[in-house]
Write an enzyme that holds these catalytic residues in place. Structure first.
Site, PDB file in Angstrom:
ATOM      1  N   LYS A  76       5.975   2.242   1.718  1.00 30.77           N
ATOM      2  CA  LYS A  76       6.122   0.900   1.169  1.00 30.77           C
ATOM      3  C   LYS A  76       7.530   0.675   0.626  1.00 30.77           C
ATOM      4  CE  LYS A  76       3.698  -2.265  -1.952  1.00 30.77           C
ATOM      5  NZ  LYS A  76       2.568  -2.400  -2.906  1.00 30.77           N
ATOM      6  N   TYR A 129      18.546   5.504 -13.089  1.00 29.40           N
ATOM      7  CA  TYR A 129      19.008   6.731 -13.716  1.00 29.40           C
ATOM      8  C   TYR A 129      17.985   7.871 -13.674  1.00 29.40           C
ATOM      9  CZ  TYR A 129      23.017   4.106 -15.353  1.00 29.40           C
ATOM     10  OH  TYR A 129      24.156   3.359 -15.396  1.00 29.40           O
ATOM     11  N   HIS A 153       5.190   5.535  -6.486  1.00 32.36           N
ATOM     12  CA  HIS A 153       5.369   4.254  -7.167  1.00 32.36           C
ATOM     13  C   HIS A 153       6.815   4.121  -7.613  1.00 32.36           C
ATOM     14  CE1 HIS A 153       0.867   3.735  -8.380  1.00 32.36           C
ATOM     15  NE2 HIS A 153       1.126   3.312  -7.161  1.00 32.36           N
ATOM     16  N   ARG A 166      -1.402   6.691   0.437  1.00 27.74           N
ATOM     17  CA  ARG A 166      -2.052   5.470   0.915  1.00 27.74           C
ATOM     18  C   ARG A 166      -2.764   5.788   2.225  1.00 27.74           C
ATOM     19  NH1 ARG A 166       2.965   4.162  -1.126  1.00 27.74           N
ATOM     20  NH2 ARG A 166       2.934   2.685  -2.882  1.00 27.74           N
ATOM     21  N   ARG A 181      -6.295   6.703  -4.815  1.00 31.32           N
ATOM     22  CA  ARG A 181      -5.042   6.763  -5.575  1.00 31.32           C
ATOM     23  C   ARG A 181      -5.303   6.432  -7.037  1.00 31.32           C
ATOM     24  NH1 ARG A 181      -0.278   6.392  -3.252  1.00 31.32           N
ATOM     25  NH2 ARG A 181       0.467   4.559  -4.392  1.00 31.32           N
ATOM     26  N   HIS A 233      -8.380   3.345  -0.265  1.00 29.47           N
ATOM     27  CA  HIS A 233      -7.196   3.169  -1.098  1.00 29.47           C
ATOM     28  C   HIS A 233      -7.496   3.502  -2.562  1.00 29.47           C
ATOM     29  CE1 HIS A 233      -3.489   1.423  -2.665  1.00 29.47           C
ATOM     30  NE2 HIS A 233      -3.080   1.242  -1.436  1.00 29.47           N
TER      31      HIS A 233
END
Length: 405
Positions: free
Chosen positions: A268, A368, A358, A241, A334, A331
């Protein structure tokens, strides 16, 4: 004998305070200054007390008697009027010291200590500034209609998303106030569905290989501030970012291991993020070091070394290169990386998502699936830099070889 207005007006000050009775324990005190103050004397739980009812002539005779009768009724019902008044004063003082703005500042301080990213904290402060019209209002007195009026003014300026974010921020402040005993509820819940829902806007991005190559060639011809140029060159390679890159410090880079560690407070998701450094990125950073000294910010601002580049600096460079806000944003790179890496079919989508930092939308899977895909990500980042170089040079043979390899 009950007093009359004529008698009260004729009362003259003396050297000492003296009292003149009306009826039913109501009397007036006359002070040496000339002040004439109403008092009501009563007994509560065996103790004699008195309560002030105001100053004459602001409180006339009839009004003083009415206040006396109200106090007598409370006493009859078992309520001490003096204790009740003190309680109301304390409540008023408590409310005055717990305005929305004060509690919002407390909330921001709390989330700052929790390690929220610097960008998140700055956005939160910005939202508070938008809510300044209610900042001085005691939070316990605020109702949904008060916030609705402020949010509608923001909407009237065309800032629909800002209005919704302000409502969400106000809701967090109210919940914090309620948890700490300074508010009873969250009135913003009544505003759900009352604000305009903006259409989602995606960051403008280049997603065609030819467009990316054209941009990289245009970047080679950029003649602006060298630090801005190098930031613009590095950003497409690292998939970060813009705020994560702008605020980078040299101490975060391990050149021996070729890894950049972004601290959790800037992420984030509030957890550290590890970015593999390709040979191209390392070379660009080494090219940058002589300009900045390599001690604090990697990308310092033009006018001071104590602050990083502003959030609009790179976008402003794109505009000077001829790319409008609908063509490209910092941005958007990305989205460029996500699109082209997924299209080529060479890399695990989970590895791509991990490089983009993400979170998995599936909560159970997120718990998991903790595999960092580090080795694959190292290879992918180097391939991605090689691919960008091939697009920049418009080398069809190199592009084909990378896609077929």
């Amino acid at each position: 004998m009950p007093l009359s207005d004529v008698q009260i007006r004729s009362l003259k000050p003396r050297d000492r305070v003296y009292k003149v009775s009306d009826a039913h324990s109501l009397y007036i005190e006359v002070h040496p200054t000339g002040a004439r103050l109403w008092r009501f004397k009563y007994t509560m739980h065996g103790k004699q007390k008195r309560i002030a009812l105001g100053a004459y002539p602001n409180v006339g005779l009839a009004e003083a008697r009415r206040k006396r009768d109200e106090a007598k009724l409370k006493i009859h019902e078992g309520t001490d009027p003096l204790a009740e008044r003190k309680r109301h004063k304390l409540v008023g003082k408590f409310k005055a010291s717990n305005c929305f703005g004060d509690l919002a500042e407390e909330y921001i301080e709390m989330v700052t200590k929790e390690g929220r990213s610097e960008a998140t904290i700055e956005k939160t402060k910005w939202l508070l500034e938008k809510l300044r019209p209610i900042a001085g209002t005691p939070i316990a007195d605020l109702q949904a209609v008060d916030l609705f009026a402020v949010l509608k003014k923001i909407e009237a300026q065309g800032h629909f998303e800002t209005a919704r974010r302000c409502r969400s921020f106000a809701s967090r402040v109210f919940r914090y106030a309620a948890a700490s005993g300074r508010a009873d509820s969250d009135p913003t819940t009544l505003l759900r569905g009352a604000l305009i829902a903006p259409r989602p806007k995606h960051h403008a991005a280049l997603v065609e290989p030819e467009e990316v190559g054209g941009f990289l060639r245009a970047l080679d011809g950029y003649s602006g501030y060298p630090i801005t140029l190098l930031a613009c060159k590095i950003l497409p390679h690292v998939m970060a970012r813009p705020g994560e890159l702008r605020l980078a410090r040299w101490a975060e880079f391990d050149f021996e291991k070729a890894v950049w560690t972004v601290p959790p407070e800037r992420m984030k998701m509030r957890r550290p993020h590890y970015v593999p450094l390709s040979r191209q990125v390392v070379a660009l950073l080494e090219e940058l070091r002589p300009y900045v000294g390599g001690e604090d910010y990697v990308f310092p601002a033009f006018h001071t070394w104590k602050r990083p580049l502003s959030e609009n600096t790179m976008n402003a460079a794109y505009r000077r290169m001829g790319y409008g806000p609908r063509d490209l944003t910092s941005h958007g790179f990305r989205a460029t990386a996500s699109s082209l890496l997924n299209q080529c079919g060479k890399w695990n989508p989970d590895a791509i998502e991990r490089s983009l930092a993400h979170a998995d939308n599936n909560q159970i899977r997120r718990i998991y699936n903790r595999t960092p895909y580090w080795d694959e990500r190292v290879r992918m980042h180097q391939w991605w830099s090689d691919y960008l170089d091939a697009l920049r040079s418009d080398d069809e043979a190199a592009i084909s070889a990378l896609l077929e390899d």
